[in-house]
Scaffold this active site. Structure first.
Site, PDB file in Angstrom:
ATOM      1  N   HIS A 157      17.754  38.739  41.849  1.00  0.00           N
ATOM      2  CA  HIS A 157      17.083  39.721  42.699  1.00  0.00           C
ATOM      3  C   HIS A 157      17.874  40.073  43.955  1.00  0.00           C
ATOM      4  O   HIS A 157      17.625  41.097  44.575  1.00  0.00           O
ATOM      5  CB  HIS A 157      15.642  39.306  43.014  1.00  0.00           C
ATOM      6  CG  HIS A 157      15.488  38.253  44.057  1.00  0.00           C
ATOM      7  ND1 HIS A 157      15.631  36.919  43.789  1.00  0.00           N
ATOM      8  CD2 HIS A 157      15.201  38.324  45.367  1.00  0.00           C
ATOM      9  CE1 HIS A 157      15.428  36.227  44.887  1.00  0.00           C
ATOM     10  NE2 HIS A 157      15.175  37.051  45.873  1.00  0.00           N
ATOM     11  N   LYS A 161      18.640  44.023  46.568  1.00  0.00           N
ATOM     12  CA  LYS A 161      18.393  44.201  48.004  1.00  0.00           C
ATOM     13  C   LYS A 161      19.199  45.393  48.512  1.00  0.00           C
ATOM     14  O   LYS A 161      20.350  45.588  48.118  1.00  0.00           O
ATOM     15  CB  LYS A 161      18.747  42.922  48.774  1.00  0.00           C
ATOM     16  CG  LYS A 161      17.765  41.771  48.456  1.00  0.00           C
ATOM     17  CD  LYS A 161      18.040  40.553  49.303  1.00  0.00           C
ATOM     18  CE  LYS A 161      17.245  39.354  48.835  1.00  0.00           C
ATOM     19  NZ  LYS A 161      15.954  39.181  49.479  1.00  0.00           N
ATOM     20  N   GLU A 195      16.751  29.593  54.735  1.00  0.00           N
ATOM     21  CA  GLU A 195      15.304  29.788  54.617  1.00  0.00           C
ATOM     22  C   GLU A 195      14.579  28.769  55.485  1.00  0.00           C
ATOM     23  O   GLU A 195      15.067  27.646  55.644  1.00  0.00           O
ATOM     24  CB  GLU A 195      14.858  29.587  53.168  1.00  0.00           C
ATOM     25  CG  GLU A 195      15.481  30.559  52.204  1.00  0.00           C
ATOM     26  CD  GLU A 195      14.973  30.319  50.795  1.00  0.00           C
ATOM     27  OE1 GLU A 195      13.987  30.963  50.426  1.00  0.00           O
ATOM     28  OE2 GLU A 195      15.543  29.472  50.092  1.00  0.00           O
ATOM     29  N   ASP A 214      20.219  26.716  42.294  1.00  0.00           N
ATOM     30  CA  ASP A 214      19.135  27.645  42.634  1.00  0.00           C
ATOM     31  C   ASP A 214      19.655  28.876  43.382  1.00  0.00           C
ATOM     32  O   ASP A 214      19.156  29.978  43.178  1.00  0.00           O
ATOM     33  CB  ASP A 214      18.101  26.908  43.496  1.00  0.00           C
ATOM     34  CG  ASP A 214      16.875  27.746  43.808  1.00  0.00           C
ATOM     35  OD1 ASP A 214      16.347  28.390  42.875  1.00  0.00           O
ATOM     36  OD2 ASP A 214      16.441  27.775  44.983  1.00  0.00           O
ATOM     37  N   HIS A 219      22.890  33.899  43.493  1.00  0.00           N
ATOM     38  CA  HIS A 219      22.800  34.822  44.637  1.00  0.00           C
ATOM     39  C   HIS A 219      24.080  34.834  45.494  1.00  0.00           C
ATOM     40  O   HIS A 219      24.632  35.889  45.780  1.00  0.00           O
ATOM     41  CB  HIS A 219      21.639  34.442  45.548  1.00  0.00           C
ATOM     42  CG  HIS A 219      20.298  34.380  44.862  1.00  0.00           C
ATOM     43  ND1 HIS A 219      19.948  35.209  43.827  1.00  0.00           N
ATOM     44  CD2 HIS A 219      19.213  33.604  45.082  1.00  0.00           C
ATOM     45  CE1 HIS A 219      18.704  34.933  43.443  1.00  0.00           C
ATOM     46  NE2 HIS A 219      18.245  33.951  44.187  1.00  0.00           N
TER      47      HIS A 219
HETATM   48  C1  BG6 Z   1      14.960  32.364  44.533  1.00  0.00           C
HETATM   49  C2  BG6 Z   1      15.047  30.870  44.664  1.00  0.00           C
HETATM   50  O1  BG6 Z   1      15.836  32.831  43.548  1.00  0.00           O
HETATM   51  O2  BG6 Z   1      15.291  32.972  45.772  1.00  0.00           O
HETATM   52  C3  BG6 Z   1      14.145  30.371  45.766  1.00  0.00           C
HETATM   53  O3  BG6 Z   1      14.669  30.265  43.434  1.00  0.00           O
HETATM   54  C4  BG6 Z   1      14.414  31.126  47.057  1.00  0.00           C
HETATM   55  O4  BG6 Z   1      14.329  28.982  45.976  1.00  0.00           O
HETATM   56  C5  BG6 Z   1      14.411  32.625  46.826  1.00  0.00           C
HETATM   57  O5  BG6 Z   1      13.387  30.780  47.974  1.00  0.00           O
HETATM   58  C6  BG6 Z   1      14.878  33.364  48.069  1.00  0.00           C
HETATM   59  O6  BG6 Z   1      14.694  34.742  47.889  1.00  0.00           O
HETATM   60  P1  BG6 Z   1      14.554  35.701  49.140  1.00  0.00           P
HETATM   61  O7  BG6 Z   1      14.558  37.077  48.564  1.00  0.00           O
HETATM   62  O8  BG6 Z   1      13.254  35.337  49.799  1.00  0.00           O
HETATM   63  O9  BG6 Z   1      15.760  35.409  49.981  1.00  0.00           O
END
Ligand code: BG6
Length: 466
Positions: A157, A161, A195, A214, A219
């Protein structure tokens, strides 16, 4: 409930779902349509604008629920799904697998067994794809035996963004950056996804994953590829992904004794009223293995090619950090010859969150007579302030692309496997090591090792200098 259903609702509200679209949730949960709609209403309603009750009711009406058993004796749920889809063979079908990766192959086999896979079907796979290279290859083989690569959408995902897509526009639709986007002018790059949340209720998953699987394997490495890739010849799915995969293949391997030097792992401990990782209220109690799980990691990576030789790419991610902050920081070198005292090198910050935007820190003169005093000031673009349209959530963009059959922002098989090739030796060295992750108090910026990783070459993480 957190990402997908709100994204689908907003797509519906913006008119991107055809009137006939149905959303059929499959789970082991034994819910009726009414139960499921009630659950969604309770959990997602607060994300719906107050003036859109009619739209929300229409959306709820699209939802259905079926109980299925993957690989089990009970075929009734599958038969019910088959019955629901009969007669719609010429319409687009998206099978979205937000389930553990080892179920991807079995699930696809069930779909095939029921005759549900049509030419216009697509399958979406959630990350992480596997837990290392061999398991990722196995899953890719299993899914690939049923769906063509053009039908497989491996979702990350972060690629949905706005800032991430803007990075491509910034780099390839503007002339001024490209000549200086290299090791002659750039000192280093920092990619951070910090985070504030911990992992309550996620132990079952997180104990198996850890921050490296993860967040980094997908990402952070994706952000690295977009920062480092060569200009593609065309804005199309294969041209862009061809360039990204070359970056992953150029990463200098970190293996064996180098892993201790170039990587850091940490685990948060109780502090400031927040529980430590081992005490997070979760679905399962911590095991012996839980104490080895990293909730923070930092890596000094290098892209071994002509453009980037000698430029470190520092990657960092962690839970229970002081601020939620995801960004790419491109740190330029100092001017070749300075005639003013007190200058600091330029810096480009691409912020993914909290507020998506781009900042270029340049040197300016502080107003006033007398000696020239320099000050770094940001030239700043905030998407929220510059564009009045709503900035869509990443999943909205990506789901729209799946429906349109456009895989540009999805990971191709070779990309996922190249990313695992870089990650696997690090995982293996960590697993072989007797050392545990370094502790860091919840609410702080990771363990001491993370600061040393940059500090030993006289550098510091962006916010420490700001
Ligand atoms: C997810 C992870 O892919 O991305 C999570 O599994 C994480 O652990 C999340 O919290 C973070 O996504 P974003 O968009 O909130 O940065």
């Amino acid at each position: 409930m957190r990402k997908l259903l709100p994204a689908l609702y907003h797509s519906d509200r913006d008119g991107r779902l055809s009137p006939e679209t149905r959303i059929i949730a499959l789970s082991r949960g034994g819910l009726t349509d009414a139960d499921f709609r009630g659950k969604v209403d309770a959990e997602v309603r607060d994300q719906v604008p107050a003036d859109d009750d009619a739209g929300w009711q229409r959306f709820l009406g699209r939802l259905h629920h079926l109980t299925v058993d993957v690989g089990g004796e009970d075929r009734s749920g599958w038969a019910a799904l088959g019955a629901m889809l009969t007669g719609s063979e010429d319409r687009d079908r998206v099978f979205y697998l937000a389930s553990p990766p080892m179920t991807f192959g079995p699930f696809c086999r069930e779909l095939e067994r029921e005759g549900l896979v049509t030419q216009r079907s697509r399958v979406v796979l959630e990350k992480p794809l596997g837990r290392d290279l061999p398991s990722a290859q196995r899953i890719n083989d299993e899914v690939g035996a049923i769906f063509d690569e053009r039908q497989i959408f491996r979702i990350d995902h972060y690629l949905g963004k706005e800032t991430v897509q803007n990075l491509l526009v910034l780099r390839f639709a503007n002339a001024f950056l490209e000549p200086i986007w290299n090791s002659l002018w750039i000192d280093h790059v920092q990619i951070t996804a910090a985070e504030t949340v911990g992992t309550p209720g996620r132990r079952g998953y997180y104990d198996q994953a850890g921050a490296l699987r993860d967040m980094v394997q997908n990402h952070l490495l994706q952000l690295l590829t977009l920062t480092a890739m060569e200009p593609p010849a065309r804005n199309d799915r294969e041209a862009i992904r061809d360039e990204k995969v070359k970056v992953l293949q150029s990463l200098r391997p970190i293996a064996g004794t180098e892993v201790d030097r170039f990587t850091v792992r940490g685990q948060y401990t109780e502090a400031a009223g927040m529980p430590g990782y081992l005490d997070e209220p979760g679905s399962t109690p911590p095991t012996e293995a839980s104490s080895r799980v990293e909730t923070f990691t930092a890596i000094r990576a290098e892209v071994k090619n002509w453009r980037w030789a000698g430029v470190p790419f520092y990657l960092r991610t962690g839970k229970r950090m002081p601020q939620r902050r995801s960004e790419i920081v491109v740190q330029f070198k100092d001017v070749p010859h300075s005639i003013f005292p007190g200058g600091t090198p330029n810096r480009l910050v691409l912020r993914l969150q909290p507020e998506e935007g781009i900042e270029l820190h340049i040197m300016a003169k502080e107003p006033g007579a007398g000696e020239v005093m320099l000050k770094p000031v940001p030239l700043s673009l905030s998407f929220g302030k510059t564009f009045t349209t709503r900035v869509p959530e990443a999943y909205e963009r990506l789901l729209t692309d799946v429906l349109a059959g456009n895989p540009t922002l999805f990971m191709r098989r070779d990309e996922v496997e190249a990313a695992w090739r870089f990650i696997d030796p690090i995982l293996q060295a960590w697993e072989a090591s007797a050392a545990l992750p370094e502790p860091y108090p919840a609410g702080t910026a990771g363990p001491a090792g993370a600061h040393e990783l940059l500090g030993r070459s006289g550098r510091a993480w962006h916010e420490e200098e700001a």
